[in-house]
Write a protein that holds these residues in place. Structure first.
Motif, short mmCIF file in Angstrom:
data_model
loop_
_atom_site.label_atom_id
_atom_site.label_comp_id
_atom_site.label_asym_id
_atom_site.label_seq_id
_atom_site.Cartn_x
_atom_site.Cartn_y
_atom_site.Cartn_z
N ILE A 106 78.14 85.52 63.55
CA ILE A 106 77.50 86.36 62.53
C ILE A 106 76.04 86.47 62.93
O ILE A 106 75.35 85.46 63.09
N VAL A 107 75.58 87.71 63.12
CA VAL A 107 74.22 87.93 63.58
C VAL A 107 73.44 88.76 62.56
O VAL A 107 74.03 89.47 61.72
N GLN A 108 72.13 88.68 62.64
CA GLN A 108 71.26 89.45 61.76
C GLN A 108 71.10 90.87 62.30
O GLN A 108 70.98 91.09 63.51
N GLY A 109 71.13 91.84 61.38
CA GLY A 109 71.02 93.23 61.77
C GLY A 109 72.37 93.85 62.07
O GLY A 109 73.40 93.18 62.10
N GLN A 110 72.36 95.16 62.29
CA GLN A 110 73.59 95.91 62.54
C GLN A 110 73.77 96.20 64.03
O GLN A 110 72.88 96.77 64.67
N ILE A 111 74.90 95.81 64.55
CA ILE A 111 75.29 96.19 65.91
C ILE A 111 76.37 97.26 65.76
O ILE A 111 77.44 97.00 65.21
N LYS A 112 76.09 98.46 66.26
CA LYS A 112 76.93 99.61 65.96
C LYS A 112 78.03 99.86 66.97
O LYS A 112 79.07 100.45 66.63
N GLN A 113 77.81 99.46 68.22
CA GLN A 113 78.82 99.80 69.23
C GLN A 113 78.97 98.68 70.25
O GLN A 113 78.07 97.86 70.43
N ARG A 114 80.11 98.70 70.89
CA ARG A 114 80.40 97.70 71.92
C ARG A 114 79.41 97.87 73.06
O ARG A 114 79.08 98.98 73.47
N CYS A 115 78.92 96.73 73.57
CA CYS A 115 77.93 96.81 74.64
C CYS A 115 77.99 95.58 75.54
O CYS A 115 78.45 94.51 75.12
N HIS A 116 77.52 95.75 76.76
CA HIS A 116 77.39 94.65 77.71
C HIS A 116 75.92 94.29 77.83
O HIS A 116 75.06 95.17 77.89
N GLN A 117 75.62 92.98 77.85
CA GLN A 117 74.24 92.51 77.98
C GLN A 117 74.12 91.59 79.19
O GLN A 117 74.96 90.69 79.36
N ARG A 118 73.09 91.84 79.99
CA ARG A 118 72.81 91.01 81.17
C ARG A 118 71.38 90.51 81.09
O ARG A 118 70.44 91.29 80.92
N HIS A 119 71.22 89.20 81.15
CA HIS A 119 69.90 88.58 81.11
C HIS A 119 69.79 87.55 82.23
O HIS A 119 70.78 87.19 82.87
N PHE A 120 68.57 87.06 82.40
CA PHE A 120 68.32 85.96 83.32
C PHE A 120 67.69 84.82 82.52
O PHE A 120 66.65 85.01 81.87
#
Length: 305
Positions: free
Chosen positions: A167-181
């Motif tokens: 459960i996260v804060q704010g609205q995530i509207k669409q499926r997405c990929h995230q890449r970080h270091f």
């Protein structure tokens, strides 16, 4: 040998030097001995015959797991000859750092007698037969191998897919990929940092985020997360880095709550699927059955095994 609550007494029948006895006879490392801050002249002391000395149980049993369990309830999900799967409650460590600790997952396993085989698997590690770690704050599925052969096969021989619920804060509207270091993975319990830019010390981290539901009044989103690598704090850092910290995860900017709302939901090893639908307290904010069904449909996750 007479035992008190936290010490054992030894009566020596011959002369010994205490540190040599601890290291050579009991196989206790020098670094472990140093943790107890004994005076150097005491460690170098030569005992006399029939002298009685007390030693902390945390030192003497440094490589053992206490069979007493006094933690929160752990749910047994599945058992066969190869594996034990459990539902870890939030706020519980996987393994103790001292013998006197009695509130970890490994204490539970030893108390339930599963420890007779699991604790012999990968015995040189803190995690023993656990196939992966979860942060203390994370709830959910934990899988333990009961033999070394099964441990090696599942750790190194099969592709693994890892699915989490948050459960996260704010609205995530669409499926997405995230890449970080990620930077700071080697600093114990310190805060890990995430950056979109690669660097010499940055370690690549990937997640896929699937929105499942949105609570408009509380501005909270229920999301499924497909975990790539499995670095320490990875999901927590990556969600916070895109402006959606996990509810309760104050270390990474989330609002305070009863718990950190991150749950290890399912792991797939080859053709075998294991899942934990308990998700403690998630139902306070969302229709959990609907959310899990949607996540299952997105990922093609079967019921179990």
């Amino acid at each position: 040998m007479a035992k008190s609550n936290s010490f054992s007494e030894f009566s020596f029948i011959s002369e010994i030097i205490i540190e040599e006895w601890l290291r050579q006879d009991l196989s206790i490392s020098r670094s472990k001995i140093k943790e107890f801050h004994f005076k150097k002249n005491w460690l170098n002391k030569r005992t006399y015959k029939k002298e009685t000395l007390q030693f902390p149980l945390d030192l003497l049993n440094a490589h053992l797991i206490n069979p007493i369990f006094k933690g929160n309830q752990v749910k047994l999900l599945y058992v066969d000859d190869d594996l034990v799967t459990l539902s870890k409650p939030p706020g519980m460590h996987l393994f103790p750092l001292r013998y006197s600790e009695t509130d970890t997952m490994l204490n539970f396993l030893r108390n339930e007698n599963y420890g007779r085989d699991i604790l012999q698997v990968a015995s040189h590690t803190h995690e023993k037969g656990a196939l992966f770690r979860l942060d203390r704050v994370t709830s959910g599925l934990m899988i333990f191998a009961r033999t070394e052969a099964v441990y090696q096969q599942l750790q190194h021989g099969l592709a693994v897919q890892k699915y989490y619920l948050a459960i996260v804060q704010g609205q995530i509207k669409q499926r997405c990929h995230q890449r970080h270091f990620l930077v700071g993975l080697s600093k114990g319990g310190a805060r890990v940092k995430g950056s979109m830019e690669s660097s010499a010390e940055g370690v690549e981290a990937n997640i896929e985020i699937i929105p499942l539901a949105y609570h408009i009044d509380l501005n909270l989103s229920l999301v499924g997360v497909i975990l790539g690598e499995g670095h320490r704090h990875q999901i927590r850092v990556q969600l916070a880095s895109i402006g959606h910290p996990i509810l309760g995860d104050t270390l990474y900017g989330g609002n305070a709550a009863e718990r950190v709302y991150l749950h290890a939901w399912a792991y797939v090893f080859g053709s075998r699927t294991f899942r934990d639908d308990t998700c403690p307290l998630f139902g306070k904010f969302f229709d959990l059955d609907s959310g899990l069904q949607m996540f299952s449909n997105h990922c093609g996750i079967s019921e179990r095994r």
